[in-house]
Design a protein around this motif. Sequence first.
Motif, PDB file in Angstrom:
ATOM      1  N   GLU A 276     105.695  31.826 -65.180  1.00  0.00           N
ATOM      2  CA  GLU A 276     106.893  31.327 -65.873  1.00  0.00           C
ATOM      3  C   GLU A 276     108.121  31.428 -64.959  1.00  0.00           C
ATOM      4  O   GLU A 276     109.116  30.748 -65.164  1.00  0.00           O
ATOM      5  CB  GLU A 276     107.128  32.124 -67.163  1.00  0.00           C
ATOM      6  CG  GLU A 276     106.072  31.817 -68.215  1.00  0.00           C
ATOM      7  CD  GLU A 276     106.228  32.623 -69.486  1.00  0.00           C
ATOM      8  OE1 GLU A 276     107.194  33.401 -69.611  1.00  0.00           O
ATOM      9  OE2 GLU A 276     105.364  32.478 -70.366  1.00  0.00           O
ATOM     10  N   LEU A 277     108.015  32.300 -63.951  1.00  0.00           N
ATOM     11  CA  LEU A 277     109.126  32.490 -63.028  1.00  0.00           C
ATOM     12  C   LEU A 277     108.919  31.668 -61.746  1.00  0.00           C
ATOM     13  O   LEU A 277     109.870  31.124 -61.186  1.00  0.00           O
ATOM     14  CB  LEU A 277     109.169  33.989 -62.692  1.00  0.00           C
ATOM     15  CG  LEU A 277     110.392  34.612 -62.076  1.00  0.00           C
ATOM     16  CD1 LEU A 277     111.636  34.306 -62.891  1.00  0.00           C
ATOM     17  CD2 LEU A 277     110.202  36.133 -62.031  1.00  0.00           C
ATOM     18  N   THR A 278     107.675  31.601 -61.327  1.00  0.00           N
ATOM     19  CA  THR A 278     107.409  30.961 -60.032  1.00  0.00           C
ATOM     20  C   THR A 278     107.298  29.440 -60.138  1.00  0.00           C
ATOM     21  O   THR A 278     107.460  28.741 -59.140  1.00  0.00           O
ATOM     22  CB  THR A 278     106.086  31.480 -59.428  1.00  0.00           C
ATOM     23  OG1 THR A 278     105.038  31.252 -60.380  1.00  0.00           O
ATOM     24  CG2 THR A 278     106.153  32.955 -59.087  1.00  0.00           C
ATOM     25  N   ASN A 279     106.975  28.945 -61.344  1.00  0.00           N
ATOM     26  CA  ASN A 279     106.718  27.509 -61.492  1.00  0.00           C
ATOM     27  C   ASN A 279     107.746  26.862 -62.410  1.00  0.00           C
ATOM     28  O   ASN A 279     108.202  27.483 -63.368  1.00  0.00           O
ATOM     29  CB  ASN A 279     105.339  27.274 -62.134  1.00  0.00           C
ATOM     30  CG  ASN A 279     104.198  27.754 -61.242  1.00  0.00           C
ATOM     31  OD1 ASN A 279     104.406  28.543 -60.322  1.00  0.00           O
ATOM     32  ND2 ASN A 279     103.002  27.278 -61.501  1.00  0.00           N
TER      33      ASN A 279
ATOM     34  N   ALA B 116     107.886  23.371 -64.710  1.00  0.00           N
ATOM     35  CA  ALA B 116     107.097  22.230 -65.205  1.00  0.00           C
ATOM     36  C   ALA B 116     105.785  22.083 -64.424  1.00  0.00           C
ATOM     37  O   ALA B 116     105.422  20.997 -63.998  1.00  0.00           O
ATOM     38  CB  ALA B 116     107.924  20.948 -65.161  1.00  0.00           C
ATOM     39  N   GLY B 117     105.132  23.208 -64.204  1.00  0.00           N
ATOM     40  CA  GLY B 117     103.820  23.183 -63.564  1.00  0.00           C
ATOM     41  C   GLY B 117     103.858  23.119 -62.041  1.00  0.00           C
ATOM     42  O   GLY B 117     102.822  23.181 -61.393  1.00  0.00           O
ATOM     43  N   VAL B 118     105.064  23.020 -61.466  1.00  0.00           N
ATOM     44  CA  VAL B 118     105.157  22.915 -60.004  1.00  0.00           C
ATOM     45  C   VAL B 118     105.665  24.241 -59.443  1.00  0.00           C
ATOM     46  O   VAL B 118     106.710  24.749 -59.873  1.00  0.00           O
ATOM     47  CB  VAL B 118     106.130  21.780 -59.583  1.00  0.00           C
ATOM     48  CG1 VAL B 118     106.257  21.716 -58.064  1.00  0.00           C
ATOM     49  CG2 VAL B 118     105.669  20.457 -60.162  1.00  0.00           C
ATOM     50  N   ARG B 119     104.928  24.794 -58.490  1.00  0.00           N
ATOM     51  CA  ARG B 119     105.347  26.070 -57.914  1.00  0.00           C
ATOM     52  C   ARG B 119     106.585  25.865 -57.049  1.00  0.00           C
ATOM     53  O   ARG B 119     106.616  24.998 -56.176  1.00  0.00           O
ATOM     54  CB  ARG B 119     104.215  26.691 -57.098  1.00  0.00           C
ATOM     55  CG  ARG B 119     104.615  28.056 -56.583  1.00  0.00           C
ATOM     56  CD  ARG B 119     103.491  28.910 -56.106  1.00  0.00           C
ATOM     57  NE  ARG B 119     104.064  30.175 -55.642  1.00  0.00           N
ATOM     58  CZ  ARG B 119     103.857  31.356 -56.208  1.00  0.00           C
ATOM     59  NH1 ARG B 119     103.060  31.473 -57.241  1.00  0.00           N
ATOM     60  NH2 ARG B 119     104.443  32.446 -55.730  1.00  0.00           N
ATOM     61  N   ILE B 120     107.629  26.686 -57.319  1.00  0.00           N
ATOM     62  CA  ILE B 120     108.846  26.591 -56.511  1.00  0.00           C
ATOM     63  C   ILE B 120     109.071  27.866 -55.693  1.00  0.00           C
ATOM     64  O   ILE B 120     109.855  27.865 -54.751  1.00  0.00           O
ATOM     65  CB  ILE B 120     110.098  26.297 -57.368  1.00  0.00           C
ATOM     66  CG1 ILE B 120     110.197  27.296 -58.526  1.00  0.00           C
ATOM     67  CG2 ILE B 120     110.117  24.863 -57.877  1.00  0.00           C
ATOM     68  CD1 ILE B 120     111.577  27.417 -59.103  1.00  0.00           C
ATOM     69  N   ALA B 121     108.396  28.961 -56.082  1.00  0.00           N
ATOM     70  CA  ALA B 121     108.599  30.232 -55.370  1.00  0.00           C
ATOM     71  C   ALA B 121     107.663  30.315 -54.164  1.00  0.00           C
ATOM     72  O   ALA B 121     106.559  29.767 -54.187  1.00  0.00           O
ATOM     73  CB  ALA B 121     108.317  31.388 -56.320  1.00  0.00           C
ATOM     74  N   ALA B 122     108.129  31.026 -53.168  1.00  0.00           N
ATOM     75  CA  ALA B 122     107.320  31.199 -51.947  1.00  0.00           C
ATOM     76  C   ALA B 122     105.993  31.862 -52.303  1.00  0.00           C
ATOM     77  O   ALA B 122     105.981  32.862 -53.023  1.00  0.00           O
ATOM     78  CB  ALA B 122     108.083  32.051 -50.950  1.00  0.00           C
ATOM     79  N   PRO B 123     104.883  31.334 -51.800  1.00  0.00           N
ATOM     80  CA  PRO B 123     103.584  31.941 -52.078  1.00  0.00           C
ATOM     81  C   PRO B 123     103.565  33.395 -51.600  1.00  0.00           C
ATOM     82  O   PRO B 123     104.157  33.709 -50.564  1.00  0.00           O
ATOM     83  CB  PRO B 123     102.596  31.077 -51.275  1.00  0.00           C
ATOM     84  CG  PRO B 123     103.324  29.805 -50.999  1.00  0.00           C
ATOM     85  CD  PRO B 123     104.781  30.128 -50.954  1.00  0.00           C
ATOM     86  N   GLY B 124     102.930  34.257 -52.384  1.00  0.00           N
ATOM     87  CA  GLY B 124     102.748  35.643 -51.964  1.00  0.00           C
ATOM     88  C   GLY B 124     103.808  36.597 -52.497  1.00  0.00           C
ATOM     89  O   GLY B 124     103.614  37.808 -52.479  1.00  0.00           O
ATOM     90  N   ILE B 125     104.925  36.068 -53.006  1.00  0.00           N
ATOM     91  CA  ILE B 125     105.988  36.957 -53.504  1.00  0.00           C
ATOM     92  C   ILE B 125     105.551  37.589 -54.842  1.00  0.00           C
ATOM     93  O   ILE B 125     104.963  36.914 -55.683  1.00  0.00           O
ATOM     94  CB  ILE B 125     107.338  36.194 -53.657  1.00  0.00           C
ATOM     95  CG1 ILE B 125     108.505  37.143 -53.955  1.00  0.00           C
ATOM     96  CG2 ILE B 125     107.249  35.127 -54.742  1.00  0.00           C
ATOM     97  CD1 ILE B 125     108.894  38.012 -52.799  1.00  0.00           C
ATOM     98  N   ALA B 126     105.858  38.889 -55.007  1.00  0.00           N
ATOM     99  CA  ALA B 126     105.567  39.548 -56.291  1.00  0.00           C
ATOM    100  C   ALA B 126     106.651  39.170 -57.295  1.00  0.00           C
ATOM    101  O   ALA B 126     107.771  38.812 -56.900  1.00  0.00           O
ATOM    102  CB  ALA B 126     105.533  41.050 -56.096  1.00  0.00           C
ATOM    103  N   CYS B 127     106.333  39.218 -58.596  1.00  0.00           N
ATOM    104  CA  CYS B 127     107.316  38.844 -59.628  1.00  0.00           C
ATOM    105  C   CYS B 127     107.375  39.888 -60.728  1.00  0.00           C
ATOM    106  O   CYS B 127     106.364  40.491 -61.067  1.00  0.00           O
ATOM    107  CB  CYS B 127     106.915  37.522 -60.278  1.00  0.00           C
ATOM    108  SG  CYS B 127     107.183  36.144 -59.222  1.00  0.00           S
ATOM    109  N   TRP B 128     108.523  40.034 -61.312  1.00  0.00           N
ATOM    110  CA  TRP B 128     108.700  40.857 -62.516  1.00  0.00           C
ATOM    111  C   TRP B 128     109.317  39.941 -63.558  1.00  0.00           C
ATOM    112  O   TRP B 128     110.343  39.315 -63.292  1.00  0.00           O
ATOM    113  CB  TRP B 128     109.640  42.033 -62.194  1.00  0.00           C
ATOM    114  CG  TRP B 128     109.903  42.937 -63.350  1.00  0.00           C
ATOM    115  CD1 TRP B 128     108.978  43.460 -64.214  1.00  0.00           C
ATOM    116  CD2 TRP B 128     111.181  43.450 -63.759  1.00  0.00           C
ATOM    117  NE1 TRP B 128     109.602  44.276 -65.140  1.00  0.00           N
ATOM    118  CE2 TRP B 128     110.955  44.286 -64.873  1.00  0.00           C
ATOM    119  CE3 TRP B 128     112.481  43.297 -63.289  1.00  0.00           C
ATOM    120  CZ2 TRP B 128     111.979  44.965 -65.534  1.00  0.00           C
ATOM    121  CZ3 TRP B 128     113.507  43.975 -63.943  1.00  0.00           C
ATOM    122  CH2 TRP B 128     113.261  44.805 -65.047  1.00  0.00           C
TER     123      TRP B 128
END
Length: 353
Positions: free
Chosen positions: A300-303, A305-317
């Motif tokens: 919900e944070l990295t994507n 509308a289904g498209v990844r916008i966050a850098a791959p590999g980053i952890a999320c909270w």
Amino acid sequence: MSLLAIKYKRGHLEILNQLLLPHESVYEEITGAEDGWQAIRTMKVRGAPAIALVGALSLAVELLPVSFSSKEELKNFVAEKLQYLTTARPTAVNIMEAAKHLTLFVKDSSSKINDTETVKVELITEIEGMLEKDLSDNKALGRLGAEHMLQLVGADKLKVLTHCNTGSLATSGFGTALGVIRHLSEQDHIDHVFCTETRPYNQGSRLTAYELVYENIPSTLVADSMVSLLMKTKGVHAVVVGADRVVANGDTANKIGTYQIAIAAKHHGIPFYVAVPSTSIDLSLEHGSDIVIEERPAEELTNVAGVRIAAPGIACWNPAFDVTPAELITGGIATECGVFKPSELKKALAGKN
Ligand code: MRU
């Protein structure tokens, strides 16, 4: 397009799939507690009052065609389904309150009524009453909150900021914080409404913006990170938000980002209101630190509308809610019973639970 989150007539329940808004209005049938649980967990329906209503109504439609061999069997069935429904999302108290109330209701009716089918129908009628009660509570708290705000601010036309979605789509209709805004607008007391995007799930840009445009209320969307500058430069008179749980000392769990808005409001001397039906108030917990905060999937944070916008590999909270301390709620807590300072809440609503 529709602003009705829940369509119900005895034996038939449909919910507006809010995942598809604002592009499509698609209603989906809910045939029982399992569907209800899924719809709540996946956020097809969301907002504390709507979660409770859909949970309870999903039980009502499941119950209607079933014949129970005894009152004991009915009671066990109801208790088990309600317990299950409360596990869909942990923070909003309304569904827990509803489960507690309905479990007691069926127990009480069973002790007074002999016929099992009659007990079942009484329970269904009680659940149906929750829909009407939520609507009338929203209208009452909307009016009371608006009147209080107008008096406190001392202006005739208000610029109001809100966060997340608290309107018709989050309730049986009308809304809580958005109900206050709706009432102000109906009485011609709105200069302008600002709604935040409400990252990461965008309830503000997808749902509140949709409701404001639908209602023709003059309004502007801002990113969450613009709030302090907005307060400094645009003459915001008041902030009003909803809540998922208000506890005895007035600490309030609401959508993530509410806390930082309350801090900014305090800094700028802007009154901060929470607008809730009393079903969102949990006097069994003393402090905000006792509230369980839901954490949602990283996607919900990295994507978007289904498209990844966050850098791959980053952890999320990704906590879905935060707790605003009572001392930051400087305007008041607007309920259908009146508008209270956080310190007055316990006394004002004693006996509620
Ligand atoms: O995660 P959501 O969309 O269910 O969160 C909704 C909110 O935080 C609302 O502000 C709250 O439930 C009040 S709705 C009248």
